[in-house]
Design a protein around this motif. Structure first.
Motif, PDB file in Angstrom:
ATOM      1  N   TYR A 133      55.828 101.667 146.500  1.00 20.71           N
ATOM      2  CA  TYR A 133      55.402 100.687 145.353  1.00 20.71           C
ATOM      3  C   TYR A 133      54.141  99.964 145.403  1.00 20.71           C
ATOM      4  CZ  TYR A 133      60.363 101.219 144.307  1.00 20.71           C
ATOM      5  OH  TYR A 133      61.672 101.826 144.167  1.00 20.71           O
ATOM      6  N   PRO A 134      53.307 100.173 144.403  1.00 21.86           N
ATOM      7  CA  PRO A 134      51.816  99.315 144.352  1.00 21.86           C
ATOM      8  C   PRO A 134      52.328  97.972 144.191  1.00 21.86           C
ATOM      9  CG  PRO A 134      52.290 100.265 142.170  1.00 21.86           C
ATOM     10  CD  PRO A 134      53.368 100.799 142.939  1.00 21.86           C
ATOM     11  N   ASN A 135      51.417  97.039 144.349  1.00 27.66           N
ATOM     12  CA  ASN A 135      51.441  95.599 143.952  1.00 27.66           C
ATOM     13  C   ASN A 135      51.674  95.284 142.704  1.00 27.66           C
ATOM     14  OD1 ASN A 135      51.277  92.922 143.734  1.00 27.66           O
ATOM     15  ND2 ASN A 135      49.044  92.511 144.551  1.00 27.66           N
ATOM     16  N   LEU A 136      52.964  94.989 142.430  1.00 28.70           N
ATOM     17  CA  LEU A 136      53.499  94.610 140.898  1.00 28.70           C
ATOM     18  C   LEU A 136      53.262  93.476 140.478  1.00 28.70           C
ATOM     19  CD1 LEU A 136      57.046  96.514 141.581  1.00 28.70           C
ATOM     20  CD2 LEU A 136      54.793  97.452 140.395  1.00 28.70           C
ATOM     21  N   ASP A 137      52.709  92.508 141.150  1.00 25.21           N
ATOM     22  CA  ASP A 137      52.540  91.279 140.660  1.00 25.21           C
ATOM     23  C   ASP A 137      51.283  91.225 139.868  1.00 25.21           C
ATOM     24  OD1 ASP A 137      54.609  89.867 142.105  1.00 25.21           O
ATOM     25  OD2 ASP A 137      53.442  89.992 143.934  1.00 25.21           O
ATOM     26  N   ASN A 138      50.336  92.218 139.932  1.00 26.07           N
ATOM     27  CA  ASN A 138      49.083  92.132 139.151  1.00 26.07           C
ATOM     28  C   ASN A 138      49.238  93.147 138.086  1.00 26.07           C
ATOM     29  OD1 ASN A 138      47.995  90.664 141.128  1.00 26.07           O
ATOM     30  ND2 ASN A 138      47.360  92.198 142.432  1.00 26.07           N
ATOM     31  N   ILE A 139      50.516  93.471 137.609  1.00 21.99           N
ATOM     32  CA  ILE A 139      50.399  94.330 136.395  1.00 21.99           C
ATOM     33  C   ILE A 139      50.305  93.594 135.088  1.00 21.99           C
ATOM     34  CG2 ILE A 139      51.919  95.903 135.057  1.00 21.99           C
ATOM     35  CD1 ILE A 139      51.393  96.878 137.877  1.00 21.99           C
ATOM     36  N   LYS A 140      49.485  93.980 134.376  1.00 17.90           N
ATOM     37  CA  LYS A 140      49.002  93.385 133.045  1.00 17.90           C
ATOM     38  C   LYS A 140      50.243  93.542 132.113  1.00 17.90           C
ATOM     39  CE  LYS A 140      45.577  93.923 129.166  1.00 17.90           C
ATOM     40  NZ  LYS A 140      44.452  94.737 128.625  1.00 17.90           N
ATOM     41  N   GLN A 141      50.348  92.411 131.564  1.00 19.75           N
ATOM     42  CA  GLN A 141      51.545  92.305 130.473  1.00 19.75           C
ATOM     43  C   GLN A 141      51.177  92.826 129.139  1.00 19.75           C
ATOM     44  OE1 GLN A 141      51.775  87.917 131.871  1.00 19.75           O
ATOM     45  NE2 GLN A 141      52.903  88.166 130.129  1.00 19.75           N
ATOM     46  N   THR A 142      52.112  93.533 128.639  1.00 20.15           N
ATOM     47  CA  THR A 142      51.740  94.320 127.458  1.00 20.15           C
ATOM     48  C   THR A 142      52.866  94.256 126.508  1.00 20.15           C
ATOM     49  OG1 THR A 142      52.747  96.561 128.359  1.00 20.15           O
ATOM     50  CG2 THR A 142      50.467  96.257 128.596  1.00 20.15           C
ATOM     51  N   HIS A 143      52.975  94.366 125.112  1.00 16.20           N
ATOM     52  CA  HIS A 143      53.869  94.351 124.187  1.00 16.20           C
ATOM     53  C   HIS A 143      54.470  93.100 124.180  1.00 16.20           C
ATOM     54  CE1 HIS A 143      53.329  98.547 123.654  1.00 16.20           C
ATOM     55  NE2 HIS A 143      53.426  98.888 124.979  1.00 16.20           N
ATOM     56  N   GLY A 144      53.785  91.858 124.584  1.00 11.40           N
ATOM     57  CA  GLY A 144      54.533  90.635 124.392  1.00 11.40           C
ATOM     58  C   GLY A 144      55.582  90.293 125.506  1.00 11.40           C
ATOM     59  N   ASP A 145      55.676  91.134 126.379  1.00 12.69           N
ATOM     60  CA  ASP A 145      56.505  91.057 127.414  1.00 12.69           C
ATOM     61  C   ASP A 145      56.074  89.858 128.427  1.00 12.69           C
ATOM     62  OD1 ASP A 145      58.402  92.719 126.442  1.00 12.69           O
ATOM     63  OD2 ASP A 145      57.765  94.396 127.848  1.00 12.69           O
ATOM     64  N   SER A 146      56.887  89.120 129.194  1.00 19.11           N
ATOM     65  CA  SER A 146      56.811  88.213 130.121  1.00 19.11           C
ATOM     66  C   SER A 146      56.330  88.691 131.262  1.00 19.11           C
ATOM     67  CB  SER A 146      58.125  87.374 130.500  1.00 19.11           C
ATOM     68  OG  SER A 146      58.986  88.020 130.910  1.00 19.11           O
ATOM     69  N   LYS A 147      55.766  88.262 132.039  1.00 18.70           N
ATOM     70  CA  LYS A 147      55.262  88.923 133.366  1.00 18.70           C
ATOM     71  C   LYS A 147      56.572  89.533 134.317  1.00 18.70           C
ATOM     72  CE  LYS A 147      52.706  87.463 137.677  1.00 18.70           C
ATOM     73  NZ  LYS A 147      51.883  86.662 138.503  1.00 18.70           N
ATOM     74  N   GLU A 148      57.596  88.511 134.023  1.00 17.99           N
ATOM     75  CA  GLU A 148      58.532  89.107 135.002  1.00 17.99           C
ATOM     76  C   GLU A 148      59.412  90.529 134.308  1.00 17.99           C
ATOM     77  OE1 GLU A 148      63.012  87.318 136.667  1.00 17.99           O
ATOM     78  OE2 GLU A 148      62.254  86.412 134.900  1.00 17.99           O
ATOM     79  N   ARG A 149      59.496  90.433 133.186  1.00 21.03           N
ATOM     80  CA  ARG A 149      60.064  91.424 132.480  1.00 21.03           C
ATOM     81  C   ARG A 149      59.107  92.942 132.617  1.00 21.03           C
ATOM     82  NH1 ARG A 149      63.828  93.076 128.538  1.00 21.03           N
ATOM     83  NH2 ARG A 149      63.358  94.985 127.361  1.00 21.03           N
ATOM     84  N   THR A 150      57.549  92.488 132.538  1.00 24.12           N
ATOM     85  CA  THR A 150      56.667  93.567 132.765  1.00 24.12           C
ATOM     86  C   THR A 150      56.875  94.194 134.014  1.00 24.12           C
ATOM     87  OG1 THR A 150      55.028  92.361 131.154  1.00 24.12           O
ATOM     88  CG2 THR A 150      54.210  94.171 132.667  1.00 24.12           C
ATOM     89  N   LYS A 151      57.060  93.438 135.100  1.00 28.19           N
ATOM     90  CA  LYS A 151      56.991  93.941 136.431  1.00 28.19           C
ATOM     91  C   LYS A 151      58.322  94.609 136.685  1.00 28.19           C
ATOM     92  CE  LYS A 151      57.354  91.588 141.205  1.00 28.19           C
ATOM     93  NZ  LYS A 151      57.269  90.636 142.022  1.00 28.19           N
ATOM     94  N   TRP A 152      59.340  93.977 136.056  1.00 36.52           N
ATOM     95  CA  TRP A 152      60.804  94.729 136.173  1.00 36.52           C
ATOM     96  C   TRP A 152      60.662  96.101 135.653  1.00 36.52           C
ATOM     97  CZ3 TRP A 152      63.935  95.853 131.795  1.00 36.52           C
ATOM     98  CH2 TRP A 152      65.201  96.286 132.255  1.00 36.52           C
ATOM     99  N   ARG A 153      60.230  96.175 134.306  1.00 28.43           N
ATOM    100  CA  ARG A 153      60.157  97.588 133.666  1.00 28.43           C
ATOM    101  C   ARG A 153      59.243  98.717 134.462  1.00 28.43           C
ATOM    102  NH1 ARG A 153      55.719  97.689 130.491  1.00 28.43           N
ATOM    103  NH2 ARG A 153      55.069  95.903 129.015  1.00 28.43           N
TER     104      ARG A 153
END
Length: 442
Positions: free
Chosen positions: A119-139
């Protein structure tokens, strides 16, 4: 993936952090007999849930609903997608091993876990579609989980079925899927669906998995996995020169659905913390409330239990539907008063349901009131035969059985010396935290 699998796509292009870390493409943990050449491989990703999980129940449903022939022609792969939680991986694998030792030993069941390097670093994923940072990381992680599992499974069988870790199925589901594949008039289909929900029950040809995964990896940071699946069909089969109705017709040629659904979603607590998931597949026809081929004796029925909506006890007694009630309390009773009294040779009470497996009767006795006990008082039974040796309650009922353990079933014979029975009742001895379902009264 790995040393034993052909690398079908350039994973380093989509996951450049893996350069110099080839071990990231191999499972870090594996329980496997190496079974290959099966008709269908089923992949189930799972992670730790905040409030517990449904994994063992899902595995149990899948295995119990296979016959011996089917068990030889499939493979179930559990992917414990926890890269930094070694203790959870080991404890989950140990639970699976102790619960399903024969399935593991035969090669029917396999357990793997990923390398943390995958897995890459998932803490720096750009948020999209209005999702929260936690949900963006999860999906985003979920998309990578599916990609790993699909590529790992691609060389093990002819078809691949994507499942989730909180589903139940029906007896004969594997043969049903195989026949549906065989009955397709053309072989140009891309996806066969055996559930209408999310990413449950989706069947692919394994030779298509590399490019399907490549599509997912192109956009794994941008959208959830089920959206990306829809996008595949739009990109491949829809034309901007036609309207959406034309697109739907074209997609239906390559994305074919089997009804009724073979898999039902049972999870309520999502693997995403705080998310409640109550989705149910309306096309999944449960065995609960099935048509019966027997007729119960004429009776007057009643209960002290809190009946839920229209699911009254008389419905299950007549074989028309199931009985559903709120949490039983000590002393709650279901009464069946026979009109007229009848001789009972055998009784069966079956509780629980695939969608609500915990809604069973526990610590509940089956008691009968013989016709000869009616209007009698304690101590005035001198002339009655007691060869049946049943325990008698203070109000002269005989305790003939109970719901055994966690099975949710009470079944037994009644001694003929009892004679005709005026009333049969179920008596709750201890309160329960679960609701109850009776799906068979016989």
């Amino acid at each position: 993936m790995g040393n034993t699998e052909v690398q079908p796509i350039d994973m380093y292009y989509y996951l450049p952090h893996l350069l110099g870390k080839p071990q990231g493409l191999n499972p870090a943990f594996k329980l496997s007999r190496g079974r290959t050449g099966v008709s269908i491989v089923m992949g189930i990703p799972t992670i730790a849930r905040p409030t517990g999980g449904y994994l063992l129940q899902t595995i149990s449903s899948l295995i119990m609903n296979l016959d011996e022939r089917e068990k030889e022609d499939c493979l179930i792969i559990i992917f414990i997608a926890e890269m930094n939680n070694t203790a959870y991986v080991k404890s989950t694998a140990a639970s699976i091993k102790s619960t399903f030792p024969l399935a593991l030993a035969s090669g029917l069941l396999e357990v793997i876990a990923p390398s943390p390097f995958y897995y890459p670093n998932l803490d720096n994923i750009k948020q999209t579609h209005g999702d929260s940072k936690e949900r963006t990381k999860w999906r985003t992680k979920q998309n990578l989980d599916y990609a790993f599992l699909m590529l790992y499974c691609r060389g093990r069988g002819r078809y691949y079925v994507q499942l989730e870790d909180d589903v139940v199925t029906k007896p004969g589901y594997l043969t049903t899927m195989q026949k549906f594949v065989q009955n397709q008039k053309t072989s140009d289909w891309l996806l066969l669906e055996f559930s209408q929900l999310g990413f449950i029950g989706k069947l692919f040809k394994t030779y298509n998995l590399p490019w399907v995964v490549e599509f997912f990896l192109m956009f794994f940071k941008d959208k959830p996995i089920d959206w990306l699946l829809d996008n595949i069909f739009y990109v491949k089969y829809c034309s901007p020169e036609h309207d959406m109705k034309h697109c739907a017709r074209m997609t239906a040629e390559y994305r074919r659905r089997y009804k009724p659904s073979l898999f039902q979603h049972i999870g309520v607590q999502s693997s995403l913390k705080g998310k409640v998931q109550k989705l149910k597949d309306k096309d999944f026809r449960s065995r609960v409330g099935k048509t019966v081929n027997y007729i119960n004796p004429n009776a007057e029925v009643s209960t002290t239990l809190g009946v839920y909506k229209r699911f009254s006890f008389d419905k299950v007694y007549m074989g028309e539907n199931f009985f559903w009630a709120t949490q039983p309390q000590r002393g709650d009773v279901i009464y069946i008063k026979f009109l007229p009294p009848v001789a009972i040779d055998k009784y069966v009470f079956r509780s629980g349901a695939p969608e609500h497996p915990g809604d069973k009767f526990y610590n509940t006795t089956v008691e009968i009131l013989p016709e000869d006990h009616v209007n009698k008082k304690e101590g005035v039974l001198d002339n009655m035969s007691h060869s049946h040796q049943y325990r008698m309650t203070d109000d002269l009922y005989l305790v003939v059985g109970e719901f055994i353990g966690t099975s949710g079933v009470a079944e037994g014979m009644v001694n003929r010396t009892v004679g005709k029975v005026a009333v049969l009742r179920l008596v709750v001895q201890y309160p329960s935290a679960s609701w109850v379902i009776l799906n068979e009264v016989r």
